[in-house]
Scaffold this active site. Structure first.
Site, PDB file in Angstrom:
ATOM      1  N   LYS A 168      -4.941 -10.119  -5.604  1.00 45.11           N
ATOM      2  CA  LYS A 168      -6.223 -10.290  -4.912  1.00 45.11           C
ATOM      3  C   LYS A 168      -7.228  -9.225  -5.361  1.00 45.11           C
ATOM      4  CE  LYS A 168      -6.065  -7.467  -0.815  1.00 45.11           C
ATOM      5  NZ  LYS A 168      -7.047  -7.146   0.156  1.00 45.11           N
ATOM      6  N   LYS A 176     -10.478  -3.421  -3.009  1.00 45.32           N
ATOM      7  CA  LYS A 176     -11.291  -2.193  -3.078  1.00 45.32           C
ATOM      8  C   LYS A 176     -10.527  -1.075  -3.770  1.00 45.32           C
ATOM      9  CE  LYS A 176     -13.102  -2.467   1.609  1.00 45.32           C
ATOM     10  NZ  LYS A 176     -11.995  -2.326   2.540  1.00 45.32           N
ATOM     11  N   LYS A 222       0.820  -1.219   0.000  1.00 49.77           N
ATOM     12  CA  LYS A 222       0.000   0.000   0.000  1.00 49.77           C
ATOM     13  C   LYS A 222       0.847   1.259   0.000  1.00 49.77           C
ATOM     14  CE  LYS A 222      -4.318  -1.867   1.591  1.00 49.77           C
ATOM     15  NZ  LYS A 222      -5.417  -1.836   2.521  1.00 49.77           N
TER      16      LYS A 222
END
Ligand code: AQP
Length: 325
Positions: A194, A197, A112
């Protein structure tokens, strides 16, 4: 006495079918056998930039999604993380118990933070410590999460064990509950990543609130593997991922899924999967619309009160053991 579970999701973006199959669906199934705490982790959300108005709205929307998915507020405690200030307080204490080296090894920070530690927030770096606090405050036995949270759960256990060793027995050591199937639903566009969102490619995720046409289009355009067989096969991750979604939504066994599609082509498979997904989401989407803001506020404030009564006991004993007060 029932054992306890704790879990949560961030009110960021739109919840997708990976969040549902990896986490939410299991919360619903486990809630009657455990004393359950389900949190909307808005303090986690601000580790990345958020629009304040959107965050506020998404926080209530997520409560709606929990309830529509089947979390029963009469049975489970549903609350917003920031309503229970003990989460942030324990996170500070555990920051002082954590080591820089162990946090540097967390892969989610690397993903991230996009490898740019210079620009990432310190909150993103200490995200797993806040998560450990969430879990440990409730003397949790079991944490139902997707595969991506496994490393954070291991850190939580390490921090609890270290604290207990240094200051005396204080925290229960939680176990992860990672479902054997569905713990890592992959992107429809990049099956080695994966479903997420925050994926910029919206076609990679089936969102829980996608309308029927959008669901059908996304599934029709999902990437497939070479070959024609519709079977569970690790070397063919795209088809395995789609078949896993079919398997979990229909409740058919893996063998039944494979024999159902024997001799059928990808076109038929995708149409059936789209139909099953649309029909699965239909009652859920209907239910989401039924909760008024007032009802939600009442449920959340009752949930926060109940959560606080447990969390404050744990924090009191942490402070007392550390000589803080
Ligand atoms: N693709 C997935 N398959 C199975 N489970 C998943 N989870 C997330 N993605 C998948 C599980 O959903 C729960 C709530 O997730 P979160 O809100 O904490 O967000 P996250 O884990 O950071 O992943 P997201 O939803 O894709 O968000 P972004 O894009 O922000 O990273 C967790 O139990 C998680 O394991």
């Amino acid at each position: 006495m029932k054992k306890r579970i704790f879990s949560g999701a961030q009110p960021t973006g739109e919840l997708h079918i990976g969040n549902y199959l990896g986490a939410l669906k299991n919360w619903v199934a486990l809630q009657h056998d455990y004393e359950s705490f389900f949190c909307i982790v808005n303090l986690h959300a601000v580790t990345l930039p958020q629009d304040p108005k959107v965050l506020k709205k998404k926080t209530l929307d997520l409560a709606r999604i929990y309830l529509a998915a089947g979390i029963d507020p009469e049975v489970s405690t549903v609350f917003i993380q920031s309503d229970v200030s003990e989460h942030a307080e324990l996170a500070w204490v555990l920051n002082c118990v954590s080591r820089m080296g162990e946090l540097e090894r967390m892969t989610q920070f690397k993903d991230k933070g996009r490898g740019n530690a210079e620009r990432a927030s310190v909150g993103l770096f200490t995200y797993p410590v806040l998560m450990a606090s969430d879990i440990l405050l409730y003397q949790t036995d079991l944490v139902p999460v997707g595969q991506d949270q496994k490393q954070h759960l291991e850190l939580t256990r390490d921090l609890a064990e270290r604290f207990n060793r240094d200051f005396g027995d204080t925290f229960r050591i939680p176990d992860p509950y990672i479902p054997p199937v569905g713990a890592a639903i992959m992107s429809l566009k990049e099956p080695d990543k994966k479903m997420s969102k925050s994926d910029e490619n919206l076609n990679g995720s089936i969102f829980l609130l996608d309308d029927p046409d959008t669901v059908t289009r996304k599934i029709r355009k999902a990437v497939t593997d070479s070959g024609t067989e519709i079977t569970f096969d690790e070397s063919r991750p795209a088809i395995t991922n789609l078949l896993t979604i079919y398997h979990l939504l229909t409740g058919k066994t893996a063998d039944e899924c494979e024999s159902h599609f024997e001799g059928k082509g990808y076109g038929v498979f995708k149409s059936e999967l789209a139909e099953v997904t649309v029909e699965y989401l239909r009652p859920f989407q209907q239910k989401v619309k039924e909760f008024e803001d007032g009802d939600l506020e009442r449920i959340l404030s009752g949930g926060a009160e109940k959560a606080r009564s447990v969390a404050s006991e744990t924090l009191k004993s942490v402070y007392s053991r550390m000589g803080i007060r």
